[in-house]
Scaffold this active site. Structure first.
Site, mmCIF file in Angstrom:
data_model
loop_
_atom_site.group_PDB
_atom_site.id
_atom_site.type_symbol
_atom_site.label_atom_id
_atom_site.label_comp_id
_atom_site.label_asym_id
_atom_site.label_seq_id
_atom_site.Cartn_x
_atom_site.Cartn_y
_atom_site.Cartn_z
ATOM 1 N N TYR A 55 19.657 119.578 -1.423
ATOM 2 C CA TYR A 55 19.956 120.986 -1.128
ATOM 3 C C TYR A 55 21.322 121.083 -0.484
ATOM 4 C CZ TYR A 55 16.621 124.654 -2.090
ATOM 5 O OH TYR A 55 15.908 125.634 -2.713
ATOM 6 N N GLU A 57 23.162 124.395 0.347
ATOM 7 C CA GLU A 57 23.609 125.784 0.507
ATOM 8 C C GLU A 57 24.918 125.833 1.267
ATOM 9 O OE1 GLU A 57 20.551 128.368 2.044
ATOM 10 O OE2 GLU A 57 19.225 127.883 0.368
ATOM 11 N N ASP A 201 34.837 137.481 -19.747
ATOM 12 C CA ASP A 201 33.702 136.558 -19.855
ATOM 13 C C ASP A 201 34.005 135.658 -21.056
ATOM 14 O OD1 ASP A 201 31.338 135.309 -20.512
ATOM 15 O OD2 ASP A 201 30.069 137.055 -20.114
ATOM 16 N N THR A 227 29.835 130.496 -19.048
ATOM 17 C CA THR A 227 28.803 129.466 -19.001
ATOM 18 C C THR A 227 29.518 128.142 -19.241
ATOM 19 O OG1 THR A 227 28.403 129.858 -21.344
ATOM 20 C CG2 THR A 227 26.841 130.836 -19.803
ATOM 21 N N LYS A 230 28.357 125.986 -23.754
ATOM 22 C CA LYS A 230 28.545 126.402 -25.157
ATOM 23 C C LYS A 230 29.658 125.539 -25.755
ATOM 24 C CE LYS A 230 26.582 130.997 -24.476
ATOM 25 N NZ LYS A 230 26.586 131.529 -23.099
ATOM 26 N N ARG A 236 23.816 123.060 -18.773
ATOM 27 C CA ARG A 236 23.465 124.469 -18.617
ATOM 28 C C ARG A 236 23.947 124.922 -17.251
ATOM 29 N NH1 ARG A 236 20.172 126.444 -22.936
ATOM 30 N NH2 ARG A 236 20.330 128.381 -21.786
HETATM 31 N N1 DSN Z 1 22.271 133.955 -24.919
HETATM 32 C C1 DSN Z 1 23.654 133.605 -25.126
HETATM 33 C C2 DSN Z 1 23.996 133.520 -26.579
HETATM 34 O O1 DSN Z 1 23.208 132.961 -27.320
HETATM 35 O O2 DSN Z 1 25.064 133.946 -26.976
HETATM 36 C C3 DSN Z 1 24.562 134.533 -24.416
HETATM 37 O O3 DSN Z 1 24.233 134.571 -23.097
#
Ligand code: DSN
Length: 417
Positions: A55, A57, A201, A227, A230, A236
């Protein structure tokens, strides 16, 4: 307490078997969901590391728990790699994923009822850019821009006119099903003109930006969210980059504003992914992702498919199946049976419902991570056409055999054969 030392296969053979089954599934399939990828073995290993036990924080040097001798340098390493990779002043690597990263931006800059403007979900945007069913559309006044019906592209004149009329306090760029290059500079100038903060974003295209094949929003945006899993090919998670002047507001919004302890095992994996993304080989990867998506898109268009906006500049494409007399859902399910995994998706101005829309969305990050190239991607489009033209189980089964032959020749990062 012998059980704590047992390997997964002995401690819980059910979960072990499910892990192996998922590994096999990911190996055998052609994975085209554009928000997914294969992380490297090193990233996978760091994700499953002992940092899961800790942890932390707070932030490096200012924690609410003891025992941060190792976590602090780890988080600082991830921050410094993120800043270097994207030439950013400040990086917060704690968001649990993209949606919490975006919510932190609202918390940092707005009060409930303030006005935000983003690309509408059915036009390729994201839920958290003010779509009605999301907290961002419920707690804030939301104005949504779209894409032109005739081009499938964002029209900056329309965005500017809407922004001048509505005067939002926050303007979003970015989406989940938009296949064209964003003009971040122009979006920033619109935001400046109407007195809005500009937030980009870059979740879908972070890896393309890191790899130098897409323009970066960092020089133009007040804040950039993303994120990390991707095209960036990390674990993740989420991340926020911003100018120094916003660092304190963003950090406070993430913790204690929204989250408790960061997921430190993800910080470790992110640090590894950021190191990988700075390597010369990642530039080749990013360039190949775009080439491969364009190869699928070109082949589908040559076979009479309507690719929204007439093609792609990035890793994804959106295909409107209206002219093919099959819904997105039926096509996606048949393709899944044929070993080709993608998702059904609304297309701009869709007349069908989101749960049974007209389109499919697909992309090239995962197949490119396996080393597939233009020839394989063209072949994938040929198989897609065969299945969509005849979505019967028998036909899908025939294509599946050929798909398995291809995937058998391309090992996947992080997975054992
Ligand atoms: N759920 C994601 C996507 O598949 O594009 C976006 O957050």
């Amino acid at each position: 307490m012998k059980f704590v030392d047992q390997p997964l296969s002995e401690a819980d053979s059910t979960v072990f078997d499910l892990c192996r089954a998922e590994e096999r599934r990911q190996l055998e399939k052609i994975r085209l969901i554009p928000s997914e990828n294969y992380v490297s073995r090193a990233v996978l290993e760091a994700s499953g590391s002992v940092f899961a036990n800790k942890y932390s924080e707070g932030y490096p040097g200012k924690r609410y728990y003891e025992g941060q001798q190792v976590v602090d340098p780890l988080e600082e390493l991830a921050q410094s790699r993120a800043k270097a990779l994207f030439s950013a002043d400040h990086a917060n690597v704690q968001p649990y994923s993209g949606s919490p990263a975006n919510l932190a931006v609202y918390l940092a800059f707005l009060k409930p009822g303030d006005k935000v403007m983003g690309l509408a979900l059915p036009m390729g945007g994201h839920l958290t850019h003010g779509w009605g069913v999301s907290i961002t559309g419920k707690y804030f006044q939301s104005i949504q821009y779209g894409v032109r019906k005739d081009t499938g592209r964002i029209d900056l004149d329309e965005v500017r006119d809407l922004a001048r009329k509505e005067k939002p306090q926050l303007l979003w760029a970015g989406g989940t099903a938009y296949s064209r290059i964003w003009d971040f500079e122009a979006m920033a100038s619109i935001a400046r003109e109407v007195g809005a903060r500009f937030v980009a974003d870059m979740a879908h295209i972070a890896g393309l930006i890191a790899g130098g094949v897409h323009p970066s929003p960092v020089p133009h945006a007040d804040v950039v969210t993303t994120t990390t899993h991707k095209t960036l090919r990390g674990p993740r998670g989420g991340m926020i980059l911003c100018r120094t002047e916003h660092a304190q507001a963003i950090d406070r919004a993430v913790f204690p504003g929204l989250q408790g302890g960061p997921h430190v095992h993800n910080t470790a994996a992110l640090a590894v992914a950021l190191k990988e993304a700075a390597l010369p080989a990642f530039r080749d990867y990013a360039a190949n992702v775009v080439k491969n998506a364009q190869a699928i898109s070109d082949e589908l268009m040559a076979r009479g498919y309507h690719v929204v906006s007439g093609g792609t500049d990035n890793h994804l494409l959106l295909v409107d199946l209206t002219g093919k007399n099959v819904s997105g859902k039926i096509a996606a399910r048949a393709l899944d049976k044929a070993g080709i995994e993608l998702n059904y998706n609304s297309v701009p101005y869709d007349t069908r419902k989101p749960f049974d829309p007209s389109g499919i969305r697909l992309g090239s990050p995962s197949v490119t991570s396996r080393g597939m190239g233009v020839a394989e991607c063209k072949q994938i489009a040929v198989w897609m056409d065969r299945v969509i033209a005849n979505p019967s189980d028998d036909n899908a089964e025939k294509v599946l055999g050929e798909v398995r032959e291809l995937t058998g020749r391309f090992p996947a990062p992080g997975l054992s054969r």
